[in-house]
Scaffold this active site. Structure first.
Site, PDB file in Angstrom:
ATOM      1  N   ASN A 159       0.795  -1.228   0.000  1.00  0.00           N
ATOM      2  CA  ASN A 159       0.000   0.000   0.000  1.00  0.00           C
ATOM      3  C   ASN A 159       0.831   1.283   0.000  1.00  0.00           C
ATOM      4  O   ASN A 159       0.426   2.292  -0.567  1.00  0.00           O
ATOM      5  CB  ASN A 159      -1.024   0.003   1.135  1.00  0.00           C
ATOM      6  CG  ASN A 159      -0.428  -0.238   2.495  1.00  0.00           C
ATOM      7  OD1 ASN A 159       0.667  -0.782   2.630  1.00  0.00           O
ATOM      8  ND2 ASN A 159      -1.133   0.154   3.532  1.00  0.00           N
ATOM      9  N   SER A 235      -0.926  -7.927   7.503  1.00  0.00           N
ATOM     10  CA  SER A 235      -2.163  -8.291   8.174  1.00  0.00           C
ATOM     11  C   SER A 235      -1.889  -8.935   9.526  1.00  0.00           C
ATOM     12  O   SER A 235      -0.758  -9.348   9.835  1.00  0.00           O
ATOM     13  CB  SER A 235      -2.957  -9.268   7.303  1.00  0.00           C
ATOM     14  OG  SER A 235      -2.277 -10.523   7.236  1.00  0.00           O
ATOM     15  N   GLU A 256       4.100  -4.422  12.492  1.00  0.00           N
ATOM     16  CA  GLU A 256       3.127  -3.336  12.324  1.00  0.00           C
ATOM     17  C   GLU A 256       1.986  -3.915  11.519  1.00  0.00           C
ATOM     18  O   GLU A 256       2.122  -4.178  10.323  1.00  0.00           O
ATOM     19  CB  GLU A 256       3.787  -2.142  11.623  1.00  0.00           C
ATOM     20  CG  GLU A 256       2.932  -0.876  11.683  1.00  0.00           C
ATOM     21  CD  GLU A 256       1.987  -0.742  10.510  1.00  0.00           C
ATOM     22  OE1 GLU A 256       0.782  -1.043  10.715  1.00  0.00           O
ATOM     23  OE2 GLU A 256       2.414  -0.354   9.427  1.00  0.00           O
ATOM     24  N   LEU A 257       0.843  -4.121  12.185  1.00  0.00           N
ATOM     25  CA  LEU A 257      -0.249  -4.888  11.600  1.00  0.00           C
ATOM     26  C   LEU A 257      -1.441  -3.984  11.288  1.00  0.00           C
ATOM     27  O   LEU A 257      -1.289  -2.798  11.061  1.00  0.00           O
ATOM     28  CB  LEU A 257      -0.605  -6.039  12.537  1.00  0.00           C
ATOM     29  CG  LEU A 257       0.605  -6.889  12.986  1.00  0.00           C
ATOM     30  CD1 LEU A 257       0.182  -7.995  13.930  1.00  0.00           C
ATOM     31  CD2 LEU A 257       1.351  -7.458  11.783  1.00  0.00           C
ATOM     32  N   CYS A 290      -3.226   1.348   7.032  1.00  0.00           N
ATOM     33  CA  CYS A 290      -3.474   0.829   8.378  1.00  0.00           C
ATOM     34  C   CYS A 290      -3.900   1.939   9.332  1.00  0.00           C
ATOM     35  O   CYS A 290      -4.649   1.696  10.275  1.00  0.00           O
ATOM     36  CB  CYS A 290      -2.211   0.155   8.924  1.00  0.00           C
ATOM     37  SG  CYS A 290      -1.688  -1.276   7.990  1.00  0.00           S
TER      38      CYS A 290
END
Length: 484
Positions: A159, A235, A256-257, A290
């Site tokens: 992204n 994810s 980092e989810l 996110c």
């Protein structure tokens, strides 16, 4: 481990065939704006990836012994390369994952700024720190020093295909580590372009390398003895898989989810200004972030007025050609990603949510979805309970401040959060003391910044990127005591 570590929310965009370990997969990209096939790339086999890893490990010892001045010279050169080639890189992001050219150019500039920041500040962040032992000055001397760990494996998403990589790479390389990048399978060109930046900037040939491998091969790299640590942005399920693999071989990981960021909107706000902040927070990167605002928790007395204002602000983000600098909302990254978001909207409406604007799949080629606002969102709906990774804003009514905070915190995620209020002291108190998140912004949309620690709590992961806290994640914090 699951067959494929999914760093992406969706992997359908890159048509990456299954391959035996000795085979090299062919990776085809797809333009999300048109659905047409783009450039294809030859991937790496498992043996290729392991050989590249070995070369990176061999390049590391000399790099760890360089001084900060030499590292900084190369890092500032990387910033210059990024700025010189920014138009090329922005177009590459547009072609591979649909980012608007305006956002792409801003992303490249942010990467360059990040390189300059760590070139400037790494020496102070990693300087030896004396420890007062409390005894006679000639009895002993102690200090803490920060030594590089080795090769860091980065498993990165599509992204923000440049920023997410440079966010980890600049501090990691300045700390004296080396790096291997396993990027998302739909942005292979971005992965190779990033590798070329470091090479062109004068870093050692094999200090930073990209491997074009399917996700199912990632576990073998994590477990390989040449890897010292791993960082993942992706994810929640990908985080669980990476954490299990890294933990099984006792290697440091930073995760980092996902996030389902809530903004608490109080009754004293200028409703138009609050809606403007909310819309910008929701539609950043086409809603595929996110830390995009996703749940807008509004106190009852202004909920209707806020909904009207938010609809107006969201409708201003008209869909358009991502290559046109005037476009504010491009396509989503793939048809499957678009269909997944629409399914979440459809199920929310079936459970009682109201579509205030948008919510329909356009009849046109490409992965398009309009700016959408849902009202009457309640528990049990995907728009309330799940991360919706697209331009869909959920408005949730709260009785009062306490109820709004309860709703905001009632999520398995804890990445970003916001407070919108006219009372700055009130907003600061809520942001500092009440919201369960790694970042809490008052009267502003949540964003990452090289100067600020970035990361989450709960299912949003652990560890920090950016700032002094980020550069300390992949070093050995070593105690040294010298007895006289």
């Amino acid at each position: 481990m699951d067959e494929r570590i999914r760093t992406e929310r969706d992997t359908s965009q890159a048509r990456e065939p299954a391959a035996a370990p000795s085979q090299r997969p062919r990776i085809e990209t797809v333009d999300p704006a048109t659905g047409r096939t783009g450039r294809s790339y030859e991937g790496h086999s498992r043996e290729d990836a392991v050989a590249i890893l070995g070369r990176v490990r061999a390049a590391w010892p000399a790099w760890r012994r360089t001084g900060y001045a030499e590292r900084a010279t190369a890092m500032r050169a990387a910033a210059e390369v990024l700025r010189r080639r920014k138009a090329e890189f922005a177009e590459l992001m547009t072609a591979e994952m649909g980012k608007t050219v305006t956002e792409g150019l801003a992303e490249i500039e942010k990467c360059a700024t990040n390189c300059d920041y760590f070139a400037d500040h790494a020496p102070a962040f990693l300087a030896d720190r004396p420890v007062d032992m409390g005894g006679p000055p000639d009895s002993s001397r102690a200090f803490v020093t920060f030594n590089p760990l080795g090769v860091v494996l980065a498993v990165m998403p599509w992204n923000f295909p440049f920023w997410q990589v440079f966010r980890f790479a600049a501090p990691t390389l300045m700390a004296g580590d080396a790096a291997v990048l396993k990027h998302a399978s739909n942005v292979p060109g971005c992965a190779l372009a990033i590798e070329s930046v470091f090479r062109e900037a004068g870093f050692p040939e094999d200090l930073f390398r990209a491997v074009l491998i399917p996700g199912r091969e990632t576990e073998a790299l994590i477990e390989h003895p040449d890897v010292a640590a791993v960082t993942l942005t992706g994810s929640v399920e990908a985080g669980r898989q990476v954490a299990r693999a890294a933990g099984g071989v006792l290697k440091k990981s930073v995760l980092e989810l996902g996030g389902s960021d809530a903004y608490v909107i109080l009754g004293d706000v200028d409703v138009g200004r609050a809606a403007e902040i909310a819309a910008a927070a929701r539609v950043v990167n086409g809603g595929q972030s996110c830390i995009a605002g996703k749940r807008f928790v509004v106190v009852r007395e202004i909920r209707e007025a806020f909904e009207r204002a938010l609809v107006e602000k969201m409708q201003a983000f008209a869909m358009g050609d991502p290559r046109d600098p005037a476009t504010r909302l491009g396509p989503m990254q793939s048809l499957k990603a678009r269909d997944d978001v629409h399914d979440q909207v459809t199920r929310s409406v079936a459970a009682g949510a109201r579509v205030l604007t948008g919510g329909e799949v356009p009849d046109r080629p490409g992965a398009w979805y309009p700016p959408t606002v849902l009202g009457e969102v309640r528990p049990g709906m995907p728009a309330y309970d799940e991360e919706v990774f697209g331009p869909v804003a959920a408005v949730i009514e709260a009785r009062d401040e306490a109820d709004a905070i309860r709703i905001a915190n009632g999520s398995p995620f804890g990445l970003g959060s916001g407070v919108i209020t006219a009372d700055l002291a009130r907003g600061e108190r809520i942001a500092r003391d009440e919201l369960e998140a790694g970042l809490s912004f008052v009267n502003a949309n949540v964003r990452s910044d090289p100067r600020l620690p970035f990361g989450g709590v709960k299912d949003s992961g652990y560890g920090r990127e950016c700032s002094e806290f980020g550069i300390h994640e992949f070093v050995n914090v070593k105690t040294v005591l010298v007895q006289s």
